[in-house]
Design a protein around this motif. Structure first.
Motif, short mmCIF file in Angstrom:
data_model
loop_
_atom_site.label_atom_id
_atom_site.label_comp_id
_atom_site.label_asym_id
_atom_site.label_seq_id
_atom_site.Cartn_x
_atom_site.Cartn_y
_atom_site.Cartn_z
N CYS A 162 0.84 -1.21 0.00
CA CYS A 162 0.00 0.00 0.00
C CYS A 162 0.87 1.26 0.00
O CYS A 162 1.68 1.47 0.90
CB CYS A 162 -0.92 0.00 1.22
SG CYS A 162 -1.92 1.50 1.29
N HIS A 163 0.64 2.12 -0.99
CA HIS A 163 1.48 3.31 -1.14
C HIS A 163 1.36 4.27 0.04
O HIS A 163 2.27 5.04 0.32
CB HIS A 163 1.16 4.03 -2.46
CG HIS A 163 -0.22 4.61 -2.49
ND1 HIS A 163 -0.46 5.94 -2.27
CD2 HIS A 163 -1.45 4.05 -2.69
CE1 HIS A 163 -1.76 6.18 -2.34
NE2 HIS A 163 -2.38 5.05 -2.60
N VAL A 164 0.22 4.22 0.74
CA VAL A 164 0.03 5.14 1.88
C VAL A 164 1.08 4.85 2.96
O VAL A 164 1.60 5.76 3.62
CB VAL A 164 -1.40 5.01 2.45
CG1 VAL A 164 -1.61 5.99 3.60
CG2 VAL A 164 -2.43 5.26 1.35
N PHE A 174 -2.65 5.90 9.60
CA PHE A 174 -3.33 4.99 8.68
C PHE A 174 -3.14 3.55 9.15
O PHE A 174 -2.01 3.10 9.33
CB PHE A 174 -2.71 5.18 7.29
CG PHE A 174 -3.33 4.37 6.18
CD1 PHE A 174 -4.61 4.65 5.72
CD2 PHE A 174 -2.61 3.36 5.55
CE1 PHE A 174 -5.17 3.92 4.67
CE2 PHE A 174 -3.16 2.63 4.51
CZ PHE A 174 -4.44 2.91 4.07
N PRO A 177 -4.72 -1.77 4.96
CA PRO A 177 -5.76 -2.68 4.49
C PRO A 177 -6.01 -3.88 5.39
O PRO A 177 -7.15 -4.32 5.55
CB PRO A 177 -5.27 -3.11 3.09
CG PRO A 177 -3.85 -2.65 3.00
CD PRO A 177 -3.69 -1.51 3.93
N CYS A 209 -7.21 5.99 1.73
CA CYS A 209 -7.26 4.93 0.70
C CYS A 209 -7.95 5.47 -0.53
O CYS A 209 -9.08 5.94 -0.47
CB CYS A 209 -8.01 3.72 1.24
SG CYS A 209 -8.43 2.56 -0.08
N ASN A 210 -7.27 5.38 -1.67
CA ASN A 210 -7.90 5.81 -2.91
C ASN A 210 -8.19 4.64 -3.85
O ASN A 210 -8.13 4.77 -5.07
CB ASN A 210 -7.08 6.91 -3.61
CG ASN A 210 -5.64 6.50 -3.82
OD1 ASN A 210 -5.22 5.45 -3.37
ND2 ASN A 210 -4.88 7.31 -4.54
N ILE A 211 -8.46 3.49 -3.24
CA ILE A 211 -9.01 2.33 -3.96
C ILE A 211 -8.14 1.92 -5.16
O ILE A 211 -8.65 1.67 -6.24
CB ILE A 211 -10.47 2.59 -4.42
CG1 ILE A 211 -11.27 3.38 -3.42
CG2 ILE A 211 -11.14 1.28 -4.79
CD1 ILE A 211 -11.88 2.59 -2.31
N THR A 212 -6.86 1.86 -4.96
CA THR A 212 -5.99 1.42 -6.06
C THR A 212 -6.06 -0.09 -6.28
O THR A 212 -5.65 -0.58 -7.33
CB THR A 212 -4.52 1.78 -5.77
OG1 THR A 212 -4.15 1.14 -4.55
CG2 THR A 212 -4.32 3.28 -5.65
N LYS A 213 -6.54 -0.82 -5.29
CA LYS A 213 -6.69 -2.28 -5.34
C LYS A 213 -5.38 -3.05 -5.31
O LYS A 213 -5.36 -4.26 -5.51
CB LYS A 213 -7.51 -2.71 -6.57
CG LYS A 213 -8.94 -2.21 -6.55
CD LYS A 213 -9.85 -3.04 -7.42
CE LYS A 213 -11.28 -2.53 -7.29
NZ LYS A 213 -12.26 -3.38 -7.91
N CYS A 214 -4.25 -2.38 -5.09
CA CYS A 214 -2.97 -3.10 -5.02
C CYS A 214 -3.00 -4.13 -3.89
O CYS A 214 -2.41 -5.21 -4.01
CB CYS A 214 -1.82 -2.13 -4.76
SG CYS A 214 -1.83 -0.71 -5.82
N CYS A 215 -3.66 -3.81 -2.80
CA CYS A 215 -3.71 -4.73 -1.66
C CYS A 215 -4.43 -6.02 -2.04
O CYS A 215 -3.97 -7.12 -1.72
CB CYS A 215 -4.36 -4.06 -0.45
SG CYS A 215 -5.92 -3.22 -0.82
N THR A 226 -10.47 -4.50 -1.21
CA THR A 226 -11.09 -3.21 -1.59
C THR A 226 -12.59 -3.35 -1.75
O THR A 226 -13.36 -2.58 -1.18
CB THR A 226 -10.45 -2.65 -2.87
OG1 THR A 226 -10.02 -3.74 -3.70
CG2 THR A 226 -9.27 -1.79 -2.58
N ILE A 230 -12.98 -2.42 2.21
CA ILE A 230 -12.77 -0.97 2.25
C ILE A 230 -13.97 -0.20 1.72
O ILE A 230 -14.45 0.76 2.37
CB ILE A 230 -11.48 -0.61 1.46
CG1 ILE A 230 -10.27 -1.21 2.19
CG2 ILE A 230 -11.35 0.89 1.31
CD1 ILE A 230 -8.96 -1.07 1.46
#
Ligand code: SF4
Ligand code: SF4
Ligand code: FES
Length: 255
Positions: A162-164, A174, A177, A209-215, A226, A230
């Motif tokens: 997660c980039h955050v 934060f 996920p 979280c901007n819902i990138t779905k990487c997790c 996501t 999320i």
């Protein structure tokens, strides 16, 4: 740590070698070191690492336990992406294979990172509480909804990608996920009587979280983090805090 590396009599059965570039170092820094190991059919990266540890680098640090993708201990990074070392076959990779520790957490040594921050986050989540005594009687659809979040093996690979956390280092603000998955289980449990929406919004940083779905993409047990954790939590927070009628009620309640 006791382990069973690739048995010597099996080494070389399949011909060829695997070339691994393994991070050797600690929190102060380090570098990749080249290793070569005979390739064995079906070999996973953890086999190769343990073979290297047994034959070439006895001080190489790696964490593992079940070797069956169940315990979440062997999470690290292969070619820069989080992966379970015991679930990743060597023959899935071409050329040199770069193996390193998870980068969203402090490195302890070599392939081992310090994931204890996650346990601190976990302590801050309001636990399950109910007005009723177990065993509970629940609708089948409610029970089924609770299966998926319970599959989590706490590998923390979703946290790592997660980039955050990984890029922006928002560990103080934060939860990540993995803990949205945990909150989802708690919030959707029909017998739980607690409200965690305020904490999710204010303390757990759900809004980052901007819902990138990487997790979701890296979860080894297939939790749709996501879509199933999320987004439903974001919807509940939006209903609670951005619905005008509820906003007025909160003002009256003082929270
Ligand atoms: S979907 Fe959200 S929690 Fe998952 S990796 Fe992306 S920003 Fe992080
Ligand atoms: S949600 Fe999936 S990726 Fe995240 S810690 Fe649990 S098992 Fe690992
Ligand atoms: S050793 Fe348990 S998940 Fe890999």
């Amino acid at each position: 740590m006791a382990h069973s590396p690739v048995p010597n009599e099996d080494l070389g059965k399949s011909g060829g070698t695997a070339r691994l570039k393994i991070f050797r170092g600690d929190a102060e820094g380090g570098e990749e070191v080249d290793y070569e190991i005979p390739l064995v059919e079906g070999m996973v990266i953890l086999d190769a690492v343990l073979g290297i540890q047994a034959e070439q680098a006895p001080d190489l640090a790696v964490r593992w336990n079940c070797k069956a993708a169940h315990c979440g201990s062997c999470s690290a990074e292969i070619n820069g992406k989080p992966a379970l070392l015991c679930k990743s076959r060597v023959d899935e990779y071409d050329g040199d294979i770069h193996v390193g520790p998870m980068r969203a957490f402090p490195v302890i040594k070599d392939l081992v990172s310090d994931v204890s921050w996650n346990y601190e986050v976990s302590k801050g989540i309001t636990p399950f509480q109910s007005d009723e005594q177990a065993p509970f009687t629940m609708y089948e659809e409610d029970v089924e909804r609770l299966y998926e979040p319970k599959k989590c093996i706490e590998c923390f690979m979703c946290q790592d990608v997660c980039h955050v956390l990984r890029t922006h280092h928002k560990h103080a603000e934060f939860a990540g996920p993995r803990f949205f998955v945990r909150n989802q289980w708690l919030e959707m449990h029909p017998m739980d009587n607690q409200d965690r929406l305020h904490d999710l919004k204010e303390d757990n940083g759900l809004g980052y979280c901007n819902i990138t779905k990487c997790c979701t993409e890296v979860c080894p047990v297939g939790i749709k983090i996501t879509d199933n954790s999320i987004i439903p939590l974001k919807e509940r927070v939006a209903d609670e805090y951005y619905d005008p009628a509820k906003w007025l009620m909160r003002k009256i309640r003082g929270r």
